[in-house]
Design a protein around this motif. Structure first.
Motif, short mmCIF file in Angstrom:
data_model
loop_
_atom_site.label_atom_id
_atom_site.label_comp_id
_atom_site.label_asym_id
_atom_site.label_seq_id
_atom_site.Cartn_x
_atom_site.Cartn_y
_atom_site.Cartn_z
N SER A 148 0.97 -1.15 -0.26
CA SER A 148 -0.27 -0.15 0.22
C SER A 148 1.03 1.24 0.54
N ASP A 149 0.60 2.70 0.19
CA ASP A 149 0.76 3.57 -0.19
C ASP A 149 0.69 4.25 0.99
N PRO A 150 2.22 4.27 1.58
CA PRO A 150 3.58 5.08 0.28
C PRO A 150 3.95 4.22 0.33
N PHE A 151 4.14 3.93 -0.98
CA PHE A 151 5.19 2.77 -1.83
C PHE A 151 6.05 2.53 -1.76
N TYR A 152 7.05 4.34 -1.93
CA TYR A 152 8.30 4.19 -1.30
C TYR A 152 8.05 5.13 0.36
N GLU A 153 8.39 4.97 0.78
CA GLU A 153 8.41 6.33 2.05
C GLU A 153 9.10 6.79 2.12
N GLN A 154 10.27 7.19 1.39
CA GLN A 154 11.29 8.54 0.98
C GLN A 154 10.01 9.18 0.42
N ARG A 155 9.24 9.15 -0.69
CA ARG A 155 8.29 10.02 -0.79
C ARG A 155 7.10 11.44 -0.39
N VAL A 156 7.66 11.07 1.40
CA VAL A 156 6.34 11.08 2.12
C VAL A 156 8.03 12.36 2.62
N VAL A 157 8.41 12.67 2.51
CA VAL A 157 9.43 13.70 3.59
C VAL A 157 10.13 13.63 1.85
N LYS A 158 10.01 15.42 1.91
CA LYS A 158 10.40 16.23 0.65
C LYS A 158 11.34 16.74 0.98
N THR A 159 12.48 16.33 -0.12
CA THR A 159 13.64 17.14 -0.58
C THR A 159 13.32 19.12 -0.87
N PRO A 160 14.48 19.14 -0.53
CA PRO A 160 14.77 21.03 -0.96
C PRO A 160 13.93 21.51 -2.33
N GLU A 161 14.36 20.33 -2.89
CA GLU A 161 14.19 21.00 -4.69
C GLU A 161 12.80 20.72 -4.82
N GLU A 162 12.13 19.30 -4.17
CA GLU A 162 10.57 19.26 -4.02
C GLU A 162 9.77 20.63 -3.44
N VAL A 163 10.23 21.37 -2.54
CA VAL A 163 8.89 21.97 -1.58
C VAL A 163 9.35 23.08 -2.88
N ARG A 164 10.75 23.26 -3.19
CA ARG A 164 10.43 24.29 -4.54
C ARG A 164 8.93 24.09 -5.68
N SER A 165 9.53 22.86 -5.35
CA SER A 165 8.09 22.72 -6.93
C SER A 165 6.88 23.29 -6.08
N ILE A 166 6.76 22.88 -5.32
CA ILE A 166 6.01 22.78 -4.53
C ILE A 166 4.99 24.62 -4.27
N GLU A 167 6.24 24.94 -3.69
CA GLU A 167 6.22 26.16 -3.47
C GLU A 167 5.71 26.99 -4.97
N GLU A 168 6.68 26.89 -5.46
CA GLU A 168 5.98 27.39 -7.10
C GLU A 168 4.62 27.65 -8.07
N ALA A 169 4.03 26.50 -7.45
CA ALA A 169 2.33 25.80 -7.85
C ALA A 169 2.21 26.87 -7.05
N GLN A 170 2.31 26.94 -5.58
CA GLN A 170 1.66 27.72 -5.11
C GLN A 170 1.07 29.02 -4.60
N ARG A 171 2.10 29.82 -5.18
CA ARG A 171 2.96 31.01 -5.59
C ARG A 171 2.08 31.47 -6.98
N ALA A 172 2.19 30.38 -7.57
CA ALA A 172 1.04 30.88 -8.93
C ALA A 172 -0.64 30.54 -8.69
N THR A 173 -0.99 29.30 -7.68
CA THR A 173 -2.04 29.38 -7.11
C THR A 173 -2.67 30.77 -6.46
N GLU A 174 -1.92 31.63 -5.73
CA GLU A 174 -2.08 32.25 -5.30
C GLU A 174 -2.71 33.49 -5.86
N GLU A 175 -1.22 33.94 -6.88
CA GLU A 175 -1.70 34.75 -8.07
C GLU A 175 -3.36 34.52 -8.68
N ALA A 176 -3.28 33.37 -8.62
CA ALA A 176 -5.01 32.73 -9.27
C ALA A 176 -5.93 33.14 -8.56
#
Length: 352
Positions: free
Chosen positions: A128-156
């Motif tokens: 069952s999920d999380p199939f890859y346990e490490q997916r749950v803990v985000k890397t700094p690169e992943e956090v930046r990707s989420i933040e970029e999407a979040q900023r675009a959402t806030e603007e819209a």
């Protein structure tokens, strides 16, 4: 970062899926494909088996160790006496060479493939999920990707709110540029704004009045004046594939004292919960604290006239390659860790 499951040498990981729909497969390969392909983890090596159409792209883009040719293995299977090899036959040829008979597969692994593998003598263990346990803990690169999407959402969403501020109040409805302001109009506006920022939104929620009392009602028709309008916007970045998530409640017009109290109660509970989001915190206890706070404020939860009222969903969830993923801040709960990215979105819902 090498993305793989921790498994025994005699157990292989197997996916037969399309990474466009399967976030675990995309996470493992960083390769986007609309059609199913074979992915294996064998004795620490990550292997993709690709069609001639996708071979070159997979070799240049995928973050795996080897990319094998489906057609070459297919020819090998035919020489072994298999007239019309299927995907399972291709997997069998690869695993036979590696002397593997035990497989770890995702919980949504296709039944037809599982049955055919079992017929060939393979032992399958779904995970069952999380199939890859490490997916749950985000890397700094992943956090930046989420933040970029979040900023675009806030603007819209901010731009959409500006439209509502310009709207005229005519009776119980909002009008703009000589037309009623509808849920559909505002959703389209938000979705187009997000597309301009390379984000794709689906099932955007802009729901007013009674519709706002159903948390996943996407909203339709004219938006009301003097009543709550709920925005719930959760697009995915077209470039990084990571999601954002944003909920807001607004009113255009005169706000009743009861609505002000309701809003303040939810906002105060949310802000308190945010202060508790830290490494080692228990998501279940955070959720229970919000439930207790609402009850103490006099806001009851339960079935009234066949409809749930009050607070009847979780407080938060993880966000990443899926819009809803571990960890959970809810009645089931999860222990939070540094590197988790979570929402905190309590709410109270009462018709009338």
């Amino acid at each position: 970062m090498k993305r793989s499951t921790i498994s025994q040498p005699d157990v292989a990981t197997l996916f037969i899926a399309a990474s466009e729909q399967d976030s675990n497969l995309y996470y493992a390969t960083r390769f986007m494909a609309p059609d199913p392909f074979i992915y294996l983890e064998i004795k620490g090596e990550r292997v993709m088996v690709m069609s001639d159409l996708e071979m070159d792209r997979a070799r240049s883009e995928a973050s795996v160790d080897r990319v094998l040719s489906y057609s070459e293995i297919e020819q090998k299977a035919k020489k072994q006496g298999i007239k019309s090899p299927t995907a399972v036959d291709i997997v069998h040829v690869v695993l036979k060479e590696a002397k593997i008979r035990r497989l770890s597969v995702p919980a949504n692994f296709p039944v037809i493939h599982a049955a055919r593998l079992q017929e060939r003598g393979y032992s399958l263990k779904p995970k069952s999920d999380p199939f890859y346990e490490q997916r749950v803990v985000k890397t700094p690169e992943e956090v930046r990707s989420i933040e970029e999407a979040q900023r675009a959402t806030e603007e819209a969403v901010t731009a959409a709110h500006a439209l509502l501020r310009k709207a005229e109040i005519k009776g119980a409805q909002l009008w703009l540029d000589g037309q009623p302001v509808t849920s559909e109009r505002i959703k389209k506006f938000i979705n187009v704004k997000l597309m301009e920022r390379d984000c794709i939104a689906q099932h955007t929620i802009v729901a007013g009045g009674e519709q706002a009392c159903d948390p996943h009602n996407e909203g339709s028709g004219p938006l009301p004046a003097h009543r709550s309008i709920i925005f719930d916007v959760f697009p995915r970045s077209a470039t990084s594939r990571y999601f954002a998530d944003m909920s807001r409640t607004v009113i255009r017009g005169t706000v009743s004292l009861e609505l002000k109290r309701l809003y303040s109660t939810v906002k105060d509970a949310q802000e308190e919960a945010i202060t508790k989001i830290k490494d080692g915190a228990d998501g279940m206890k955070i959720h229970q604290g919000i439930c207790a706070r609402f009850e103490k404020a006099g806001y009851k939860t339960g079935l009234v006239n066949g409809r749930m009222q009050g607070y009847f969903h979780g407080t938060g969830h993880g966000v990443g390659l899926d819009i809803h993923e571990a960890p959970r801040i809810s009645r089931t709960g999860s222990l939070l860790q540094e590197g988790h990215v979570v929402t905190v979105e309590p709410g109270l819902y009462y018709p009338g």
